[in-house]
Design a protein around this motif. Structure first.
Motif, PDB file in Angstrom:
ATOM      1  N   MET A  76       6.387  69.434 -38.102  1.00 44.67           N
ATOM      2  CA  MET A  76       7.668  70.272 -38.362  1.00 44.67           C
ATOM      3  C   MET A  76       8.955  69.090 -38.610  1.00 44.67           C
ATOM      4  O   MET A  76       9.452  69.391 -39.337  1.00 44.67           O
ATOM      5  N   ARG A  77       8.210  67.726 -38.722  1.00 41.64           N
ATOM      6  CA  ARG A  77      10.313  67.319 -38.295  1.00 41.64           C
ATOM      7  C   ARG A  77      10.030  65.659 -38.784  1.00 41.64           C
ATOM      8  O   ARG A  77      10.919  65.399 -39.515  1.00 41.64           O
ATOM      9  N   GLU A  78       8.399  65.710 -40.068  1.00 42.67           N
ATOM     10  CA  GLU A  78       8.519  64.353 -40.322  1.00 42.67           C
ATOM     11  C   GLU A  78       8.242  64.867 -41.934  1.00 42.67           C
ATOM     12  O   GLU A  78       6.929  65.110 -41.583  1.00 42.67           O
ATOM     13  N   GLN A  79       8.101  64.242 -42.788  1.00 38.26           N
ATOM     14  CA  GLN A  79       7.274  63.533 -43.550  1.00 38.26           C
ATOM     15  C   GLN A  79       7.381  62.023 -44.050  1.00 38.26           C
ATOM     16  O   GLN A  79       8.653  61.405 -43.691  1.00 38.26           O
ATOM     17  N   LEU A  80       6.503  61.615 -45.149  1.00 37.05           N
ATOM     18  CA  LEU A  80       7.044  60.214 -45.891  1.00 37.05           C
ATOM     19  C   LEU A  80       6.089  60.295 -47.147  1.00 37.05           C
ATOM     20  O   LEU A  80       6.525  61.438 -47.960  1.00 37.05           O
ATOM     21  N   ILE A  81       8.013  59.287 -47.403  1.00 39.09           N
ATOM     22  CA  ILE A  81       8.124  59.776 -47.929  1.00 39.09           C
ATOM     23  C   ILE A  81       7.854  57.846 -49.068  1.00 39.09           C
ATOM     24  O   ILE A  81       7.203  56.523 -47.995  1.00 39.09           O
ATOM     25  N   ARG A  82       8.666  57.747 -50.447  1.00 35.80           N
ATOM     26  CA  ARG A  82       8.373  56.666 -51.371  1.00 35.80           C
ATOM     27  C   ARG A  82       9.462  55.747 -50.331  1.00 35.80           C
ATOM     28  O   ARG A  82      10.797  55.912 -50.159  1.00 35.80           O
ATOM     29  N   LYS A  83       9.667  54.183 -50.029  1.00 34.06           N
ATOM     30  CA  LYS A  83      11.086  53.332 -49.813  1.00 34.06           C
ATOM     31  C   LYS A  83      11.680  53.221 -50.960  1.00 34.06           C
ATOM     32  O   LYS A  83      10.385  52.726 -51.673  1.00 34.06           O
ATOM     33  N   VAL A  84      12.880  53.320 -51.093  1.00 37.46           N
ATOM     34  CA  VAL A  84      13.471  53.422 -51.914  1.00 37.46           C
ATOM     35  C   VAL A  84      14.789  52.396 -51.333  1.00 37.46           C
ATOM     36  O   VAL A  84      15.316  52.516 -50.455  1.00 37.46           O
ATOM     37  N   GLU A  85      15.559  51.773 -52.411  1.00 39.00           N
ATOM     38  CA  GLU A  85      16.772  50.748 -52.487  1.00 39.00           C
ATOM     39  C   GLU A  85      18.068  51.681 -52.418  1.00 39.00           C
ATOM     40  O   GLU A  85      17.539  52.571 -53.933  1.00 39.00           O
ATOM     41  N   ILE A  86      18.473  52.753 -51.822  1.00 38.73           N
ATOM     42  CA  ILE A  86      19.367  53.298 -52.329  1.00 38.73           C
ATOM     43  C   ILE A  86      20.480  53.057 -53.071  1.00 38.73           C
ATOM     44  O   ILE A  86      21.464  52.335 -52.537  1.00 38.73           O
ATOM     45  N   ILE A  87      20.971  54.142 -54.422  1.00 38.03           N
ATOM     46  CA  ILE A  87      21.947  53.654 -55.048  1.00 38.03           C
ATOM     47  C   ILE A  87      23.125  54.669 -53.751  1.00 38.03           C
ATOM     48  O   ILE A  87      23.120  55.921 -53.699  1.00 38.03           O
ATOM     49  N   PRO A  88      24.069  53.682 -54.193  1.00 31.48           N
ATOM     50  CA  PRO A  88      25.309  54.063 -53.308  1.00 31.48           C
ATOM     51  C   PRO A  88      26.238  55.265 -53.583  1.00 31.48           C
ATOM     52  O   PRO A  88      27.443  54.595 -53.599  1.00 31.48           O
ATOM     53  N   LEU A  89      25.094  56.146 -53.937  1.00 32.30           N
ATOM     54  CA  LEU A  89      26.870  56.860 -54.784  1.00 32.30           C
ATOM     55  C   LEU A  89      26.329  58.114 -53.861  1.00 32.30           C
ATOM     56  O   LEU A  89      24.641  58.473 -54.112  1.00 32.30           O
ATOM     57  N   GLU A  90      27.186  59.545 -54.164  1.00 31.24           N
ATOM     58  CA  GLU A  90      26.282  60.975 -53.654  1.00 31.24           C
ATOM     59  C   GLU A  90      26.689  61.194 -54.648  1.00 31.24           C
ATOM     60  O   GLU A  90      28.012  61.123 -56.078  1.00 31.24           O
ATOM     61  N   VAL A  91      25.617  61.793 -55.242  1.00 27.71           N
ATOM     62  CA  VAL A  91      25.898  62.400 -57.010  1.00 27.71           C
ATOM     63  C   VAL A  91      26.070  63.745 -56.631  1.00 27.71           C
ATOM     64  O   VAL A  91      25.354  64.383 -56.330  1.00 27.71           O
ATOM     65  N   ILE A  92      26.463  64.577 -57.135  1.00 30.56           N
ATOM     66  CA  ILE A  92      26.982  65.778 -56.504  1.00 30.56           C
ATOM     67  C   ILE A  92      27.363  66.374 -57.982  1.00 30.56           C
ATOM     68  O   ILE A  92      27.758  65.699 -59.425  1.00 30.56           O
ATOM     69  N   VAL A  93      26.678  67.913 -58.071  1.00 30.66           N
ATOM     70  CA  VAL A  93      26.584  68.720 -59.689  1.00 30.66           C
ATOM     71  C   VAL A  93      27.523  69.893 -58.599  1.00 30.66           C
ATOM     72  O   VAL A  93      27.093  70.250 -57.848  1.00 30.66           O
ATOM     73  N   ARG A  94      28.276  70.362 -60.087  1.00 26.15           N
ATOM     74  CA  ARG A  94      29.557  71.698 -59.339  1.00 26.15           C
ATOM     75  C   ARG A  94      28.667  72.590 -60.863  1.00 26.15           C
ATOM     76  O   ARG A  94      29.409  72.057 -61.728  1.00 26.15           O
ATOM     77  N   ASN A  95      28.904  73.950 -59.884  1.00 28.47           N
ATOM     78  CA  ASN A  95      28.396  75.316 -61.151  1.00 28.47           C
ATOM     79  C   ASN A  95      29.676  76.435 -61.048  1.00 28.47           C
ATOM     80  O   ASN A  95      30.079  76.549 -62.034  1.00 28.47           O
ATOM     81  N   ILE A  96      30.233  76.117 -59.815  1.00 31.78           N
ATOM     82  CA  ILE A  96      31.432  76.848 -59.096  1.00 31.78           C
ATOM     83  C   ILE A  96      32.564  76.390 -58.490  1.00 31.78           C
ATOM     84  O   ILE A  96      31.725  75.596 -57.660  1.00 31.78           O
ATOM     85  N   ALA A  97      33.389  76.719 -59.112  1.00 30.20           N
ATOM     86  CA  ALA A  97      34.635  75.986 -57.348  1.00 30.20           C
ATOM     87  C   ALA A  97      34.796  76.459 -56.574  1.00 30.20           C
ATOM     88  O   ALA A  97      34.291  77.109 -56.056  1.00 30.20           O
ATOM     89  N   ALA A  98      34.298  75.450 -55.299  1.00 28.80           N
ATOM     90  CA  ALA A  98      34.550  75.331 -54.017  1.00 28.80           C
ATOM     91  C   ALA A  98      34.645  74.300 -53.610  1.00 28.80           C
ATOM     92  O   ALA A  98      34.351  73.229 -53.678  1.00 28.80           O
ATOM     93  N   GLY A  99      34.780  74.011 -51.732  1.00 25.62           N
ATOM     94  CA  GLY A  99      35.528  72.714 -51.560  1.00 25.62           C
ATOM     95  C   GLY A  99      36.246  71.755 -52.226  1.00 25.62           C
ATOM     96  O   GLY A  99      37.011  72.178 -52.230  1.00 25.62           O
ATOM     97  N   SER A 100      35.936  70.629 -52.223  1.00 27.41           N
ATOM     98  CA  SER A 100      37.046  69.901 -52.363  1.00 27.41           C
ATOM     99  C   SER A 100      37.542  70.014 -53.605  1.00 27.41           C
ATOM    100  O   SER A 100      38.535  69.284 -53.936  1.00 27.41           O
ATOM    101  N   ILE A 101      36.775  70.263 -55.269  1.00 29.43           N
ATOM    102  CA  ILE A 101      37.161  70.794 -55.789  1.00 29.43           C
ATOM    103  C   ILE A 101      38.282  71.340 -56.266  1.00 29.43           C
ATOM    104  O   ILE A 101      40.034  71.182 -57.111  1.00 29.43           O
ATOM    105  N   SER A 102      38.025  72.843 -55.441  1.00 30.36           N
ATOM    106  CA  SER A 102      38.855  73.265 -55.351  1.00 30.36           C
ATOM    107  C   SER A 102      40.549  72.836 -54.767  1.00 30.36           C
ATOM    108  O   SER A 102      41.694  73.301 -55.177  1.00 30.36           O
ATOM    109  N   LYS A 103      40.313  72.124 -53.659  1.00 28.89           N
ATOM    110  CA  LYS A 103      41.413  71.718 -53.173  1.00 28.89           C
ATOM    111  C   LYS A 103      42.420  71.045 -54.397  1.00 28.89           C
ATOM    112  O   LYS A 103      43.837  70.552 -54.104  1.00 28.89           O
ATOM    113  N   ARG A 104      41.114  69.937 -54.604  1.00 29.60           N
ATOM    114  CA  ARG A 104      42.306  68.655 -55.931  1.00 29.60           C
ATOM    115  C   ARG A 104      43.035  68.792 -55.945  1.00 29.60           C
ATOM    116  O   ARG A 104      43.838  68.333 -57.169  1.00 29.60           O
TER     117      ARG A 104
END
Ligand code: TMP
Length: 253
Positions: A76-104
Motif C-alpha cells: 500500500m505504501r511502498e514501491q520498488l524503484i531504480r536508484k537515480v542521482e536526482i538532478i536538482p531541478l523541479e521541472v514545472i509544466v503549465r497549461n493554465i495560469a495558476a499559483g506562482s505564475i499568476s502572482k509573478r
C-alpha cells in the motif's frame, strides 16, 4: 520484501536501500506540507493514494516509452524503484495560469496559456526552491545542455500524456511538477523520470465545476484532501488496495 536502511527522508516520502544494487524502496507518508513546510498536517490515506496514483501514471508513461524509475508497487505504501542521482531541478509544466505564475506576472488564475510553458526551480529548501533560468542550469552544471534538451522534450510528452488521461475523466491538468534523475547501469547512464506524479505535485480542476482535486485543497483550506485524491483515483478506476471492494459488482457506464 526486506527493506534496507533509511537513506533519505523528505517531506512526503522516505527512501530505503532496495533489495538489489541499483534499486531503492520509496515509501509514501501521510504527511502533507505546503509553503516549504510552514503548513503541515497528517492526512490519513494520502500516502496510499499517492503510491497507487504515481504507479498508475509512471506505468502509463513507461508504456509510451518514457523511461521512469518505477519498477513495481510492493504494498500500500511502498514501491520498488531504480536508484537515480536526482538532478536538482523541479521541472514545472503549465497549461493554465495558476499559483506562482499568476502572482509573478499578474495573469488571472484560469487563463489558458498560449502554449505549454516549461520552467525550472532549483531544488533547495533553504532558498525556497527559486525559479532559475536555463542559463543557470548549464553554467552551474546542474545538467548538461543535452540533458536539458531531453528533459524539456520529455516534460512536454509527459504533459501531453497526462493531459489526455485526465481529460478522459473530466479533469483539466492545469500544471504539474516532475523531477528527473540519472540511473547508472555499469558505465551506462540513462536519464529517467523520478520522484512521483500525484495530486501533491499537479493542479487538477474538474472540467465541469472547476472544483480543485489537488494539494491546493490543503494549501488553501478548501476541504478534505483525502476526499479530493480519492475522487481522482476513483475516476481513473483505481483505489488503494486497502479499500474494501464492493460486495456486488457495479455497472459503470
Ligand atoms: P506553483 O504555481 O506554486 O509554482 O506550482 C506549480 C506546480 O508545481 C503545481 O502543480 C504544484 C507543484 N509544486 C510542487 O509539486 N512542489 C512545490 O514545492 C511547489 C511550490 C509546487
Amino acid at each position: 520484501m526486506a527493506r534496507g536502511k533509511k537513506l533519505y527522508e523528505g517531506k512526503a516520502k522516505i527512501l530505503y536501500e532496495g533489495p538489489e544494487p541499483g534499486t531503492l524502496i520509496q515509501y509514501f507518508k501521510d504527511d502533507a506540507t505546503a509553503f516549504n513546510a510552514e503548513k503541515k498536517a497528517v492526512i490519513d490515506g494520502k500516502g496510499a493514494l499517492n503510491n497507487r496514483l504515481s504507479e498508475f501514471f509512471m506505468q502509463g508513461l513507461g508504456q509510451i516509452g518514457i523511461p521512469t524509475h518505477f519498477i513495481k508497487r510492493l504494498n500500500m505504501r511502498e514501491q520498488l524503484i531504480r536508484k537515480v542521482e536526482i538532478i536538482p531541478l523541479e521541472v514545472i509544466v503549465r497549461n493554465i495560469a495558476a499559483g506562482s505564475i499568476s502572482k509573478r506576472i499578474g495573469i488571472e488564475e484560469g487563463t489558458l496559456l498560449p502554449r505549454p510553458i516549461v520552467e525550472f526551480s532549483y531544488k533547495d529548501d533553504a532558498l525556497g526552491d527559486p525559479l532559475v533560468p536555463e542559463e543557470y542550469i548549464i553554467a552551474f552544471n546542474w545538467a548538461t545542455q543535452q540533458e536539458l534538451d531531453d528533459i524539456i522534450a520529455l516534460a512536454l510528452r509527459v504533459n501531453d500524456f497526462l493531459s489526455g488521461v485526465m481529460m478522459g475523466v473530466g479533469i483539466k491538468l492545469v500544471d504539474f511538477k516532475i523531477e528527473f534523475g540519472r540511473h547508472w547501469d555499469g558505465d551506462y547512464q540513462r536519464l529517467m523520470l523520478a520522484d512521483e506524479i500525484s495530486p501533491d505535485s499537479c493542479r487538477l480542476w474538474d472540467v465541469e465545476t472547476g472544483e480543485k482535486l489537488d494539494k491546493d485543497v490543503f494549501r488553501r483550506d478548501l476541504g478534505d484532501l483525502a476526499d479530493a485524491y480519492t475522487e481522482v483515483a476513483r475516476r481513473l478506476g483505481i483505489l488503494p488496495s486497502s479499500k474494501p471492494m464492493p460486495s456486488k459488482p457495479t455497472l459503470v457506464n
